[in-house]
Design an enzyme around this catalytic site. Structure first.
Site, PDB file in Angstrom:
ATOM      1  N   GLY A  11       0.838  -1.201   0.000  1.00 60.31           N
ATOM      2  CA  GLY A  11       0.000   0.000   0.000  1.00 60.31           C
ATOM      3  C   GLY A  11       0.871   1.248   0.000  1.00 60.31           C
ATOM      4  O   GLY A  11       2.095   1.172   0.125  1.00 60.31           O
ATOM      5  N   LEU A  12       0.223   2.377  -0.117  1.00 59.60           N
ATOM      6  CA  LEU A  12       0.932   3.660  -0.148  1.00 59.60           C
ATOM      7  C   LEU A  12       1.656   3.912   1.171  1.00 59.60           C
ATOM      8  O   LEU A  12       1.269   3.384   2.218  1.00 59.60           O
ATOM      9  CB  LEU A  12      -0.060   4.806  -0.368  1.00 59.60           C
ATOM     10  CG  LEU A  12      -0.801   4.861  -1.705  1.00 59.60           C
ATOM     11  CD1 LEU A  12      -1.785   6.034  -1.688  1.00 59.60           C
ATOM     12  CD2 LEU A  12       0.179   5.007  -2.866  1.00 59.60           C
ATOM     13  N   SER A  13       2.677   4.732   1.113  1.00 59.21           N
ATOM     14  CA  SER A  13       3.312   5.240   2.329  1.00 59.21           C
ATOM     15  C   SER A  13       2.254   5.967   3.156  1.00 59.21           C
ATOM     16  O   SER A  13       1.493   6.775   2.619  1.00 59.21           O
ATOM     17  CB  SER A  13       4.443   6.201   1.927  1.00 59.21           C
ATOM     18  OG  SER A  13       5.017   6.776   3.071  1.00 59.21           O
ATOM     19  N   ALA A  15      -0.325   4.521   4.568  1.00 61.51           N
ATOM     20  CA  ALA A  15      -1.624   3.838   4.563  1.00 61.51           C
ATOM     21  C   ALA A  15      -1.836   3.036   5.840  1.00 61.51           C
ATOM     22  O   ALA A  15      -2.977   2.723   6.196  1.00 61.51           O
ATOM     23  CB  ALA A  15      -1.743   2.921   3.334  1.00 61.51           C
ATOM     24  N   LYS A  17       0.569   0.282   6.765  1.00 59.68           N
ATOM     25  CA  LYS A  17       1.219  -1.031   6.669  1.00 59.68           C
ATOM     26  C   LYS A  17       2.045  -1.344   7.907  1.00 59.68           C
ATOM     27  O   LYS A  17       1.888  -2.395   8.539  1.00 59.68           O
ATOM     28  CB  LYS A  17       2.172  -1.089   5.452  1.00 59.68           C
ATOM     29  CG  LYS A  17       1.531  -0.870   4.103  1.00 59.68           C
ATOM     30  CD  LYS A  17       2.549  -0.976   2.975  1.00 59.68           C
ATOM     31  CE  LYS A  17       3.687   0.032   3.036  1.00 59.68           C
ATOM     32  NZ  LYS A  17       3.263   1.429   2.959  1.00 59.68           N
ATOM     33  N   SER A  18       2.956  -0.431   8.242  1.00 56.42           N
ATOM     34  CA  SER A  18       3.872  -0.707   9.353  1.00 56.42           C
ATOM     35  C   SER A  18       3.156  -0.720  10.697  1.00 56.42           C
ATOM     36  O   SER A  18       3.484  -1.523  11.573  1.00 56.42           O
ATOM     37  CB  SER A  18       5.009   0.309   9.377  1.00 56.42           C
ATOM     38  OG  SER A  18       5.817   0.138   8.219  1.00 56.42           O
ATOM     39  N   SER A  85       5.829  -1.964  -2.344  1.00 58.61           N
ATOM     40  CA  SER A  85       5.775  -2.944  -3.452  1.00 58.61           C
ATOM     41  C   SER A  85       4.712  -2.566  -4.474  1.00 58.61           C
ATOM     42  O   SER A  85       3.680  -3.230  -4.584  1.00 58.61           O
ATOM     43  CB  SER A  85       5.569  -4.372  -2.920  1.00 58.61           C
ATOM     44  OG  SER A  85       4.681  -4.443  -1.822  1.00 58.61           O
TER      45      SER A  85
END
Lengths: 176, 176
Positions: A11-13, A15, A17-18, A85
């Site tokens: 996904g986008l920075s 969004a 994820k981390s 990615s």
């Protein structure tokens, strides 16, 4: 040794994820499950210094993460990958090479991530100060058939984790 | 999860690193021990495509192998690294960063490896056809205090394995 699961957060920075991968990682460790978090930025530092942000370089970085995830999963480790990615073909190819992998689309619209602007980079990218910034000056190809699609502008972290736990092999917490 | 051991095989091409590491790997797998073999050439293909053979590039390759070995060892995997890793400072630095690592000097003189010339490369290197060939046109800095020093021009594979097994956590075979 059972094959470990790989959960691939794309996904986008900004969004989420981390945030989600870290929270899930903590739950796995607390449950005594052998887990590893492969964060795109950290992996880039350790495995891909010198690579840039062209499609070829981004794809190579994604393949390297996949290679390491595969080595760990072979030994029963649950691997959480958090990496933009952005290219569908390479992401699919790498996921297909991993025996027990799921694709998790961490989805927030550009308006939301720009508003969050966790790293203060979107405004710069929109101002044209950062080239190859995913979602602004570089493409992001959303998964077409992700195993899980989390709209983080609509769902809380807890609500996301509820959907993630089964994919990570964690039992749902029973409400008190 | 106990920290896995890392056995780092260093030495010239043709000295016997991969032969010994592969044989030991098979013994570990047969003994039901979770093990991984990280071969310098294979790792270069998967993690370091684009890197060359300058000191900086060789060092970066060695650091990447160390990073991956560390991830696996954290999860209890016994890791066998087979890599020329010619520079003493970087090899020591990487080994020092791994909690349970041993340096194994797989040592054969240039005359022996040239005679073996497993990959048919020494004669070409000596003829000046291959630049940056370790031991001929590029340096090899031998370990000054290796944990194990195996002179493979004098010792058989079996004799080497006898010395390697304790480092790998394998019990010695009892002679019949």
């Amino acid at each position: 040794m059972a094959q470990g699961r790989v959960l691939w957060f794309t996904g986008l920075s900004g969004a989420g994820k981390s945030t989600l991968a870290s929270a899930l990682y903590q739950e796995l460790v607390s449950a005594g499950i052998s887990a590893e978090l492969l964060d795109g930025d950290a992996v880039r530092e350790n495995l891909s210094k010198g690579l840039g942000f062209s499609k070829a370089d981004r794809d190579m970085n994604v393949r390297r993460i996949g290679f390491v995830a595969g080595l760990l999963a072979r030994h029963g480790v649950t691997v959480l990958v958090s990496a933009i990615s952005p290219y569908n073909d390479t992401r699919r190819e790498v996921l297909a090479s991993l025996p027990n992998a799921t694709e998790i689309f961490v989805d927030a619209p550009l308006s939301t991530v720009t508003e969050r602007d966790v790293k203060g980079l979107y405004l710069k990218a929109i101002a044209g100060e950062i080239a190859h910034f995913t979602g602004v000056s570089d493409p992001y190809e959303a998964p077409t058939q992700p195993d899980l699609h989390l709209k983080t502008d609509l769902l809380s972290v807890d609500a996301c984790l509820e959907q993630l736990r089964p994919l990570a092999g964690l039992h749902q917490e029973v409400p008190a």
